[in-house]
Scaffold this motif. Structure first.
Motif, PDB file in Angstrom:
ATOM      1  N   TRP A 137       0.819  -1.214   0.000  1.00 28.70           N
ATOM      2  CA  TRP A 137       0.000   0.000   0.000  1.00 28.70           C
ATOM      3  C   TRP A 137       0.855   1.268   0.000  1.00 28.70           C
ATOM      4  CZ3 TRP A 137      -0.593   3.873   3.846  1.00 28.70           C
ATOM      5  CH2 TRP A 137      -1.603   4.817   3.553  1.00 28.70           C
ATOM      6  N   ASP A 138       1.996   1.223   0.644  1.00 29.10           N
ATOM      7  CA  ASP A 138       2.809   2.449   0.719  1.00 29.10           C
ATOM      8  C   ASP A 138       3.388   2.853  -0.633  1.00 29.10           C
ATOM      9  OD1 ASP A 138       4.911   0.656   0.367  1.00 29.10           O
ATOM     10  OD2 ASP A 138       5.671   0.848   2.412  1.00 29.10           O
ATOM     11  N   LYS A 139       3.232   2.029  -1.648  1.00 35.18           N
ATOM     12  CA  LYS A 139       3.634   2.416  -3.001  1.00 35.18           C
ATOM     13  C   LYS A 139       2.633   3.387  -3.622  1.00 35.18           C
ATOM     14  CE  LYS A 139       7.323  -0.177  -3.535  1.00 35.18           C
ATOM     15  NZ  LYS A 139       8.664   0.376  -3.886  1.00 35.18           N
ATOM     16  N   VAL A 140       1.393   3.382  -3.114  1.00 31.19           N
ATOM     17  CA  VAL A 140       0.334   4.236  -3.661  1.00 31.19           C
ATOM     18  C   VAL A 140      -0.188   5.214  -2.614  1.00 31.19           C
ATOM     19  CG1 VAL A 140      -1.936   4.262  -4.794  1.00 31.19           C
ATOM     20  CG2 VAL A 140      -0.345   2.388  -5.243  1.00 31.19           C
ATOM     21  N   ARG A 141      -0.437   4.719  -1.407  1.00 29.41           N
ATOM     22  CA  ARG A 141      -0.895   5.511  -0.248  1.00 29.41           C
ATOM     23  C   ARG A 141      -2.238   6.207  -0.503  1.00 29.41           C
ATOM     24  NH1 ARG A 141       4.158   7.849  -0.505  1.00 29.41           N
ATOM     25  NH2 ARG A 141       3.383   9.941  -0.118  1.00 29.41           N
ATOM     26  N   SER A 142      -3.101   5.585  -1.271  1.00 29.15           N
ATOM     27  CA  SER A 142      -4.417   6.168  -1.535  1.00 29.15           C
ATOM     28  C   SER A 142      -5.422   5.671  -0.516  1.00 29.15           C
ATOM     29  CB  SER A 142      -4.894   5.807  -2.946  1.00 29.15           C
ATOM     30  OG  SER A 142      -6.143   6.413  -3.205  1.00 29.15           O
ATOM     31  N   GLN A 143      -6.114   6.605   0.137  1.00 25.32           N
ATOM     32  CA  GLN A 143      -7.137   6.244   1.111  1.00 25.32           C
ATOM     33  C   GLN A 143      -8.423   5.808   0.412  1.00 25.32           C
ATOM     34  OE1 GLN A 143      -6.475   5.984   4.212  1.00 25.32           O
ATOM     35  NE2 GLN A 143      -4.510   7.049   4.313  1.00 25.32           N
ATOM     36  N   SER A 144      -8.687   6.388  -0.738  1.00 21.62           N
ATOM     37  CA  SER A 144      -9.863   6.017  -1.524  1.00 21.62           C
ATOM     38  C   SER A 144      -9.452   5.074  -2.646  1.00 21.62           C
ATOM     39  CB  SER A 144     -10.508   7.271  -2.133  1.00 21.62           C
ATOM     40  OG  SER A 144     -10.981   8.127  -1.124  1.00 21.62           O
ATOM     41  N   THR A 145     -10.447   4.464  -3.276  1.00 22.61           N
ATOM     42  CA  THR A 145     -10.170   3.635  -4.450  1.00 22.61           C
ATOM     43  C   THR A 145      -9.932   4.558  -5.634  1.00 22.61           C
ATOM     44  OG1 THR A 145     -11.470   1.789  -3.627  1.00 22.61           O
ATOM     45  CG2 THR A 145     -11.151   1.914  -6.006  1.00 22.61           C
ATOM     46  N   LEU A 146      -8.694   4.653  -6.040  1.00 20.36           N
ATOM     47  CA  LEU A 146      -8.320   5.538  -7.140  1.00 20.36           C
ATOM     48  C   LEU A 146      -8.719   4.913  -8.468  1.00 20.36           C
ATOM     49  CD1 LEU A 146      -6.784   8.064  -8.173  1.00 20.36           C
ATOM     50  CD2 LEU A 146      -4.730   6.606  -8.232  1.00 20.36           C
ATOM     51  N   THR A 147      -9.444   5.666  -9.284  1.00 22.56           N
ATOM     52  CA  THR A 147      -9.860   5.212 -10.612  1.00 22.56           C
ATOM     53  C   THR A 147      -9.002   5.904 -11.666  1.00 22.56           C
ATOM     54  OG1 THR A 147     -12.110   5.015  -9.745  1.00 22.56           O
ATOM     55  CG2 THR A 147     -11.848   4.915 -12.124  1.00 22.56           C
ATOM     56  N   PHE A 148      -8.555   5.145 -12.671  1.00 18.05           N
ATOM     57  CA  PHE A 148      -7.661   5.697 -13.686  1.00 18.05           C
ATOM     58  C   PHE A 148      -7.967   5.067 -15.038  1.00 18.05           C
ATOM     59  CE2 PHE A 148      -5.663   2.154 -11.495  1.00 18.05           C
ATOM     60  CZ  PHE A 148      -5.285   1.325 -12.534  1.00 18.05           C
ATOM     61  N   PRO A 149      -7.640   5.755 -16.157  1.00 17.30           N
ATOM     62  CA  PRO A 149      -7.873   5.175 -17.494  1.00 17.30           C
ATOM     63  C   PRO A 149      -6.922   4.015 -17.761  1.00 17.30           C
ATOM     64  CG  PRO A 149      -7.603   7.562 -17.603  1.00 17.30           C
ATOM     65  CD  PRO A 149      -7.152   7.139 -16.247  1.00 17.30           C
ATOM     66  N   MET A 150      -7.435   2.968 -18.398  1.00 19.14           N
ATOM     67  CA  MET A 150      -6.593   1.838 -18.781  1.00 19.14           C
ATOM     68  C   MET A 150      -5.935   2.120 -20.131  1.00 19.14           C
ATOM     69  SD  MET A 150      -6.606  -0.516 -16.449  1.00 19.14           S
ATOM     70  CE  MET A 150      -6.063  -1.961 -17.337  1.00 19.14           C
ATOM     71  N   ARG A 194      -9.505  -2.859 -21.040  1.00 15.08           N
ATOM     72  CA  ARG A 194     -10.902  -3.076 -20.657  1.00 15.08           C
ATOM     73  C   ARG A 194     -11.830  -2.536 -21.728  1.00 15.08           C
ATOM     74  NH1 ARG A 194     -13.206  -2.849 -14.796  1.00 15.08           N
ATOM     75  NH2 ARG A 194     -14.608  -4.184 -15.966  1.00 15.08           N
ATOM     76  N   GLY A 195     -11.368  -2.563 -22.947  1.00  9.16           N
ATOM     77  CA  GLY A 195     -12.200  -2.049 -24.020  1.00  9.16           C
ATOM     78  C   GLY A 195     -12.062  -0.538 -24.122  1.00  9.16           C
ATOM     79  N   LYS A 196     -12.715   0.033 -25.105  1.00 10.22           N
ATOM     80  CA  LYS A 196     -12.640   1.465 -25.358  1.00 10.22           C
ATOM     81  C   LYS A 196     -13.125   2.258 -24.150  1.00 10.22           C
ATOM     82  CE  LYS A 196     -14.120   5.019 -28.631  1.00 10.22           C
ATOM     83  NZ  LYS A 196     -14.930   5.279 -29.847  1.00 10.22           N
ATOM     84  N   GLY A 197     -12.297   3.185 -23.682  1.00  8.32           N
ATOM     85  CA  GLY A 197     -12.694   4.022 -22.559  1.00  8.32           C
ATOM     86  C   GLY A 197     -12.687   3.300 -21.227  1.00  8.32           C
ATOM     87  N   GLY A 198     -11.997   2.154 -21.151  1.00  4.95           N
ATOM     88  CA  GLY A 198     -12.001   1.374 -19.925  1.00  4.95           C
ATOM     89  C   GLY A 198     -11.263   2.062 -18.791  1.00  4.95           C
ATOM     90  N   LYS A 199     -11.680   1.721 -17.566  1.00  5.33           N
ATOM     91  CA  LYS A 199     -11.072   2.308 -16.370  1.00  5.33           C
ATOM     92  C   LYS A 199     -10.529   1.203 -15.480  1.00  5.33           C
ATOM     93  CE  LYS A 199     -14.612   5.936 -16.452  1.00  5.33           C
ATOM     94  NZ  LYS A 199     -15.426   5.272 -17.516  1.00  5.33           N
ATOM     95  N   GLY A 200      -9.422   1.496 -14.828  1.00  2.00           N
ATOM     96  CA  GLY A 200      -8.865   0.600 -13.826  1.00  2.00           C
ATOM     97  C   GLY A 200      -9.048   1.204 -12.445  1.00  2.00           C
ATOM     98  N   PHE A 201      -8.605   0.486 -11.440  1.00  2.00           N
ATOM     99  CA  PHE A 201      -8.765   0.962 -10.067  1.00  2.00           C
ATOM    100  C   PHE A 201      -7.675   0.348  -9.199  1.00  2.00           C
ATOM    101  CE2 PHE A 201     -11.535  -2.643 -10.976  1.00  2.00           C
ATOM    102  CZ  PHE A 201     -11.035  -3.593 -10.093  1.00  2.00           C
ATOM    103  N   VAL A 202      -7.387   1.013  -8.103  1.00  8.64           N
ATOM    104  CA  VAL A 202      -6.487   0.466  -7.096  1.00  8.64           C
ATOM    105  C   VAL A 202      -7.185   0.591  -5.750  1.00  8.64           C
ATOM    106  CG1 VAL A 202      -5.218   2.666  -6.967  1.00  8.64           C
ATOM    107  CG2 VAL A 202      -4.196   0.582  -6.029  1.00  8.64           C
ATOM    108  N   VAL A 203      -7.324  -0.530  -5.037  1.00 11.09           N
ATOM    109  CA  VAL A 203      -8.116  -0.621  -3.815  1.00 11.09           C
ATOM    110  C   VAL A 203      -7.230  -1.007  -2.643  1.00 11.09           C
ATOM    111  CG1 VAL A 203     -10.138  -1.702  -2.721  1.00 11.09           C
ATOM    112  CG2 VAL A 203     -10.047  -1.466  -5.221  1.00 11.09           C
ATOM    113  N   ARG A 204      -7.336  -0.275  -1.561  1.00 14.35           N
ATOM    114  CA  ARG A 204      -6.563  -0.622  -0.374  1.00 14.35           C
ATOM    115  C   ARG A 204      -7.141  -1.872   0.301  1.00 14.35           C
ATOM    116  NH1 ARG A 204      -5.010   3.002   5.038  1.00 14.35           N
ATOM    117  NH2 ARG A 204      -3.519   1.468   5.838  1.00 14.35           N
ATOM    118  N   TRP A 205      -6.236  -2.750   0.776  1.00 17.92           N
ATOM    119  CA  TRP A 205      -6.612  -3.884   1.601  1.00 17.92           C
ATOM    120  C   TRP A 205      -5.534  -4.016   2.681  1.00 17.92           C
ATOM    121  CZ3 TRP A 205      -8.634  -9.149  -0.706  1.00 17.92           C
ATOM    122  CH2 TRP A 205      -9.149  -9.932   0.333  1.00 17.92           C
ATOM    123  N   GLY A 206      -5.733  -3.315   3.791  1.00 21.15           N
ATOM    124  CA  GLY A 206      -4.754  -3.313   4.875  1.00 21.15           C
ATOM    125  C   GLY A 206      -3.460  -2.663   4.435  1.00 21.15           C
TER     126      GLY A 206
END
Length: 562
Positions: free
Chosen positions: A278-291, A296-308
């Motif tokens: 997690w300390d590589k990103v340190r995002s408290q929220s689920t960050l959404t970003f373009p793929m 994920r197809g045209k206009g697809g989005k990715g995400f990074v989710v904290r888990w501990g």
């Protein structure tokens, strides 16, 4: 909902009698109203719905509960914001309604999850023009039911965005959009549904595969091969008036057992996730970003989710035609995910930072077309020759899928009984104070955040044997008491059952999980009287799986597994 049902779940004085041998004995000798094939979230939900309607229910699972797609999802209970873009309004509405129901039925396993869309002046993560489209979608999302969990979307300032995720690229950042969905530990959610069904009278067993199905006499006789904890196996027959095929991506294979002319209808789509500290990103929220690269197809989005102390990055969406039992995250897929994330950050995350991966297969209904990302996530329930088949769908709407399937079962049985699961709490969820756990930050390892009101039974193990309070590994918060509880009370028969699905050690840090596999094997040997050669086989199989993961990522030299 009957008070008696809720009382049975709420007034537990001991762990659920989740006894595999007792279940197998009942399956051998009890004629069933319905036999459910498949122990993923759909199958266990059907078993729960059917048993609450007073039916005699059996469920058999070829390997382990949630061993397939139901432990390899993105671990979200959500309405699906992107489905608004695809104009699947009905799917979004029902998904948000079911999200709320699950949030209330399993508050120990389903929690609110903030999502962040950063907005940039020109090019970057999301531009103002894209943000306007997103905001219109979020308004619709809230109106369709997003508001039910007590949070609506809102615009936040540049400073607030950087507080949420300090590693975001600051150049050109204008602000952001914040909205809420829910997250879960999908494997434990599936297990909770299965154990609730067992508590209410369903006969539920893992390591029990249907190898033949005779539907010629107006009722069904299934030949089941059950494999014991020691590796031995036996075959027996189960009689049922109706069979429900809820085998997910394997449902075509089950259908073929009953109908040799069955036309395949499932088109698997592969989704992969990678885990990094997690300390590589340190995002408290689920960050959404373009793929990047159309992952994920045209206009697809990715995400990074904290888990501990870890976070996971997802996900791809691509056709899959290889071995259904062994989907893998490749180095190319991992790089696509990380390069897409890195484009949004001021830091750099490398493949070498990955601590684990997982890959799952979505059981999509084949409606033609080329891109699986464009296939509908709607479900389909069909009936043929007394076999009810549930296909498609997603984790969030499993209860609805089960309700429709059980309605079909009741129709075949010539009875009318209403669904009773919409407000039925799952084991551990009745009278659980989720807000108190949230206030202590306990979601990422606190026993209550994983077991709910059943945490007291795990604590009883620690009181009897204080050494079980020790963490299994320094990099993860899980305790040895949880491993013992999994073996004694959660039908964990193998090292993989314990370390991947009962406890998500393998999901978050595969090498750390491999380092304790031999001790978990010793616990299994003690509890199940396993021979040494079977323990050695299980440990080696687990370690070899981790080694193959590292090799597939091209990390053999940098991260060997002993």
């Amino acid at each position: 909902m009957s008070r008696a049902l809720r009382s049975a779940v709420a007034n537990q004085t001991a762990p659920v009698a989740f006894d595999r041998e007792a279940a197998l004995a009942s399956l051998r000798g009890t004629p069933l109203d319905v036999l459910v094939v498949g122990g993923g979230i759909t199958g266990v939900s059907v078993a729960l719905d059917a048993v609450t309607r007073g039916l005699t229910v059996g469920l058999v699972e070829r390997t382990d509960f949630a061993a397939g797609t139901s432990s390899a999802s993105s671990k979200m209970i959500h309405g699906g914001l992107r489905y608004i873009e695809q104009k699947e309004v009905r799917l979004v509405y029902h998904s948000l309604l079911e999200r709320q129901r699950m949030y209330e039925r399993a508050p120990h396993l389903v929690s609110r999850l903030p999502f962040l869309f950063p907005i940039y002046r020109t090019e970057g993560v999301f531009s103002p023009a894209v943000a306007r489209t997103l905001r219109a979608g979020l308004v619709a999302y809230d109106a369709l039911g997003g508001w039910r969990i007590g949070r609506r979307h809102r615009r936040i300032s540049r400073e607030q965005v950087l507080t949420q995720c300090p590693t975001l690229r600051p150049e050109g950042l204008l602000g952001g959009l914040l909205y809420f969905d829910c997250r879960t530990d999908d494997a434990r959610l599936t297990l909770a549904v299965a154990r609730t069904a067992a508590l209410l009278g369903a006969h539920v067993a893992n390591r029990a595969e249907v190898v033949a199905l005779d539907s010629s006499q107006g009722r069904h006789t299934a030949t089941v091969r059950a494999t014991g904890a020691d590796g031995s196996s036996e075959e027996f027959r189960v009689r049922a008036k109706v069979v429900v095929n809820a085998a997910g991506v394997w449902s075509d294979s089950v259908s073929t057992l009953a109908d040799a002319d069955h036309r395949h209808q499932i088109r698997p789509a592969k989704g992969v996730h990678v885990v990094v500290p997690w300390d590589k990103v340190r995002s408290q929220s689920t960050l959404t970003f373009p793929m990047l690269g159309g992952a994920r197809g045209k206009g697809g989005k990715g995400f990074v989710v904290r888990w501990g102390d870890h976070c996971y990055v997802g996900t791809t969406d691509s056709p899959y035609t290889d071995d259904l039992d062994d989907p893998r995250c490749t180095r190319a897929e991992a790089r696509t995910l990380l390069e897409s994330l890195n484009a949004a950050l001021s830091t750099e995350i490398a493949v070498e930072d990955i601590t684990s991966t997982w890959a799952g297969l979505r059981p999509l209904i084949d409606t033609g077309g080329g891109d699986t990302s464009e296939l509908s996530r709607e479900h389909e329930v069909t009936v043929r020759d007394g076999v009810v088949t549930v296909a498609g769908g997603k984790l969030t709407v499993a209860r609805t899928m089960a309700q429709i399937a059980t309605d079909k079962v009741c129709g075949l049985l010539g009875i009318r009984r209403a669904c009773r699961t919409a407000a039925l709490p799952l084991v551990g969820g009745a009278d659980f104070d989720a807000e108190a756990v949230e206030a202590t930050g306990g979601r990422f390892g606190h026993l209550s955040g994983r077991y709910g009101t059943e945490a007291r039974f795990v604590e009883d193990l620690i009181a009897a044997t204080p050494s079980l309070a020790e963490p299994m590994t320094p990099s993860l918060p899980y305790l040895w008491a949880e491993a013992v509880y999994a073996i004694r009370h959660e039908m964990a028969l193998t090292v993989t059952d314990v370390l991947r699905r009962r406890i998500p050690a393998r999901v978050l840090d595969s090498r750390a999980a491999a380092s304790v596999a031999d001790r978990v094997g010793d616990l299994l040997a003690a509890e199940h009287s396993l021979p040494a050669h079977e323990v050695d086989r299980q440990v080696e199989e687990f370690v070899a799986d981790v080694r193959r993961e590292r090799e597939t990522l091209g990390l053999t030299a940098a991260g060997a597994v002993s």
